[in-house]
Design a protein around this motif. Structure first.
Motif, short mmCIF file in Angstrom:
data_model
loop_
_atom_site.label_atom_id
_atom_site.label_comp_id
_atom_site.label_asym_id
_atom_site.label_seq_id
_atom_site.Cartn_x
_atom_site.Cartn_y
_atom_site.Cartn_z
N MET A 1 0.81 -1.28 -0.03
CA MET A 1 -0.09 -0.19 0.64
C MET A 1 0.79 1.25 0.42
O MET A 1 1.66 1.26 0.28
CB MET A 1 -0.89 -0.01 1.29
CG MET A 1 -1.90 0.96 1.02
SD MET A 1 -3.08 1.40 2.96
CE MET A 1 -4.08 2.23 2.42
N SER A 2 0.67 2.02 -1.00
CA SER A 2 1.80 3.35 -1.03
C SER A 2 1.11 4.53 0.48
O SER A 2 -0.02 4.78 0.34
CB SER A 2 1.01 4.38 -2.18
OG SER A 2 1.37 3.14 -3.92
N ASP A 3 1.85 4.76 0.49
CA ASP A 3 2.30 5.89 1.77
C ASP A 3 1.19 7.33 1.23
O ASP A 3 2.20 8.05 -0.22
CB ASP A 3 3.93 6.47 2.06
CG ASP A 3 3.68 7.42 3.02
OD1 ASP A 3 2.70 7.23 4.04
OD2 ASP A 3 4.94 7.50 3.69
N PRO A 4 0.66 7.98 2.35
CA PRO A 4 0.32 9.39 1.58
C PRO A 4 0.83 10.20 0.91
O PRO A 4 0.09 10.56 0.31
CB PRO A 4 -1.31 8.64 3.08
CG PRO A 4 -1.29 7.80 3.79
CD PRO A 4 -0.05 6.68 3.14
N TYR A 5 2.01 10.44 2.31
CA TYR A 5 2.24 11.79 2.26
C TYR A 5 3.23 11.80 0.82
O TYR A 5 3.70 12.05 0.15
CB TYR A 5 3.13 11.58 3.58
CG TYR A 5 4.12 12.75 3.15
CD1 TYR A 5 3.04 14.39 3.71
CD2 TYR A 5 5.98 13.27 2.79
CE1 TYR A 5 4.08 15.21 3.84
CE2 TYR A 5 5.68 13.55 3.33
CZ TYR A 5 5.19 15.01 3.56
OH TYR A 5 5.84 16.82 3.75
N GLU A 6 3.80 10.16 0.80
CA GLU A 6 4.43 9.87 -0.70
C GLU A 6 3.83 10.31 -1.63
O GLU A 6 3.93 11.01 -2.62
CB GLU A 6 4.91 8.15 -0.59
CG GLU A 6 5.93 8.01 -2.03
CD GLU A 6 6.58 7.27 -2.16
OE1 GLU A 6 7.43 6.23 -3.00
OE2 GLU A 6 6.55 5.72 -0.90
N VAL A 7 2.41 9.66 -1.54
CA VAL A 7 1.67 10.16 -3.18
C VAL A 7 1.54 12.35 -3.17
O VAL A 7 1.24 12.38 -4.27
CB VAL A 7 0.13 9.28 -2.30
CG1 VAL A 7 -1.31 9.80 -3.80
CG2 VAL A 7 0.37 7.77 -2.63
#
Length: 522
Positions: free
Chosen positions: A1-7
């Motif tokens: 699952m992608s890191d929200p902050y990285e997105v």
């Protein structure tokens, strides 16, 4: 699952790239005088990058070539472009082990860049530094990689702060944070986005983007050469621009520490946590445990957010105290317990939990003795002149003495005498007078004493104190509050002020800067 902050950073980065494509901010042009200044500061090394051009060759180029460089550099500054041919690095690896075959993580890679690229990077650095210093982005707690910001400032500040706490019988918790390959792990998108958030001029930002993108490297090992590969993380080693961008990238790291003291030299972070004074040491130790764990978790969260991993296994804690028995303390970072040490080497000095300088002095004397062995080998059976021996002494032995100069006035008399004796032994060796008495060795050799060198060092630091980071350091701005601190009604601290030990410590306190001044007039 992608890191929200990285997105979020990815989205912000794409929007920024579109904005930069339309930006047309001007970058200050260079001239021949500026290029000559940077050429004159190059060390005359003969090692070469992939282009087979060395600093030694650059320092001997004719004036007409410098004019050509100025025209090329100005063209690239106008176009916000860093030449692709200079983005290739030749990497050689050094073995960190004293013996045996190293693993990949036990080698130290050294990047050799094109010499011309170093000149252009220094011109870029001048413009980036002017922007950062004008906006006061680099915190005063950070030393290193900047003019006037020296390692001894951090050492003196740490020493002063801990000594003050020990004088007041307050334990101090030190946390030494270790980053995993700090410069090699810098997140490119995070760096660009943060620089934009710090309001860097868009022209400079476009230049940095061009400098970062499409970096390539190859590894050279003996006669073997690897294929060329691209690097998508980290800042190029050997570049003068990389360390400064790193400290600007992490200029908000101090905010994680809050009101507690922090000391940073390049990527070496030291946090000092002091508790409020209590009747017993147990509540203070409990405060240090809770606050230390809290600060460590904030540092860990910051590191995850900006993809600058911390090596938790090498991050250690140390407690400075005046107790007879060592206090037991447990500090955690990201759920892992930190190792608590009694002695730790930081910034080249051995810090003990009782703030003794003896281990540092002993190691210094050992290093000096090792250089004396080499001087004896040079002198024995060879026609080496006294002048050559003297030059070797001041080139190889004397720097170890100079390493102690900032702390010399605070040393006990016995440790000062050990250093003075070792210095006299060096003079006897160099000037071939093994039986000269200590009282007249200086007259015979016509050399200055070690204390004269220390005084010259201190005078030089004091003369330039406002031009360096020393003028903004805790060492210079030391304020000891116990003289003006009074007992309040029902605060249960009366026993503290009645303690003979504490009264004596308070009376004996003195700012280390005053000890410097007293040493000068002795």
């Amino acid at each position: 699952m992608s890191d929200p902050y990285e997105v979020q950073i990815d989205i912000e980065y794409l929007e920024l790239m579109n904005k930069l494509a339309l930006a047309n901010d001007k970058v200050e042009m260079t001239n021949i005088v500026e290029i000559k200044k940077h050429i004159s500061k190059l060390k005359p090394k003969k090692s070469c990058g992939f282009d087979a051009v060395s600093n030694y060759m650059i320092k001997r180029i004719p004036p007409g070539y410098i004019n050509c460089l100025a025209n090329c550099f100005n063209t690239w500054l106008k176009e916000y472009r860093y030449p692709d041919v200079w983005k290739l690095a030749k990497i050689i690896t050094l073995n960190k082990l004293k013996a045996g075959v190293p693993r990949c993580d036990q080698t130290r890679p050294i990047s050799l860049l094109a010499t011309h690229s170093k000149l252009f990077e220094k011109i870029m650095l001048e413009r980036i530094r002017l922007w950062a210093e004008t906006n006061s982005l680099v915190p005063i707690e950070q030393s290193g990689f900047r003019p006037g910001c020296l390692l001894p400032t951090r050492v003196l500040s740490i020493y002063q702060e801990i000594k003050n706490n020990m004088t007041a019988n307050i334990p101090t918790l030190a946390i030494y944070v270790d980053y995993q390959k700090a410069y090699d792990k810098v997140w490119h998108k995070g760096l660009i986005v943060k620089l934009n958030r710090l309001s860097i001029p868009l022209g400079l930002l476009k230049l940095i983007v061009s400098w970062l993108n499409d970096r390539r490297a190859y590894v050279l090992f003996g006669e073997n050469k690897s294929d060329i590969f691209y690097t998508y993380v980290g800042l190029p080693q050997g570049s003068s621009l990389s360390p400064y961008l790193f400290i600007v990238y992490h200029c908000d790291l101090v905010a994680c520490v809050g009101a507690h003291s922090s000391h940073i030299f390049a990527d070496d972070l030291n946090i000092l946590i002091s508790p409020p004074i209590c009747r017993d040491i147990k509540p203070m130790i409990k405060f240090l445990e809770e606050e230390g764990t809290k600060i460590c978790n904030q540092i860990a969260n910051y590191s995850k957010k900006w993809k600058q991993p911390v090596n938790v296994s090498k991050t250690v804690a140390q407690i400075f105290h005046t107790q007879v028995k060592n206090p037991i303390i447990c500090v955690f970072m990201d759920g892992k317990k930190l190792e608590v040490v009694k002695e730790f080497k930081y910034l080249g000095f051995a810090w003990t939990n009782k703030m003794s300088l003896k281990p540092t002095i002993d190691k210094t004397l050992e290093n000096i003795q090792r250089t004396f062995s080499k001087l004896r080998w040079m002198k024995g059976g060879k026609t080496v002149s006294t002048d050559v021996l003297r030059r070797c002494f001041f080139a190889y032995s004397f720097p170890y003495f100079a390493w102690i100069f900032p702390l010399y006035p605070f040393l006990p008399k016995t440790q000062k005498e050990l250093l003075l004796r070792k210095f006299r032994n060096g003079l006897r060796l160099v000037h071939r007078c093994p039986f000269a008495r200590a009282t007249n060795i200086l007259q015979i050799t016509k050399e200055d004493s070690l204390e004269d060198y220390v005084k010259r060092y201190i005078k030089k630091r004091l003369e330039r104190i406002e031009k360096s980071d020393l003028g903004r350091s805790p060492f210079y701005n030391d304020i000891f509050y116990w003289d003006s601190f009074h007992k309040n009604k029902n605060d249960h601290l009366g026993h503290f002020f009645r303690m003979k030990r504490v009264r004596h410590k308070r009376d004996r306190h003195q700012s280390l800067l005053l000890k410097w001044l007293e040493f000068l007039v002795e």
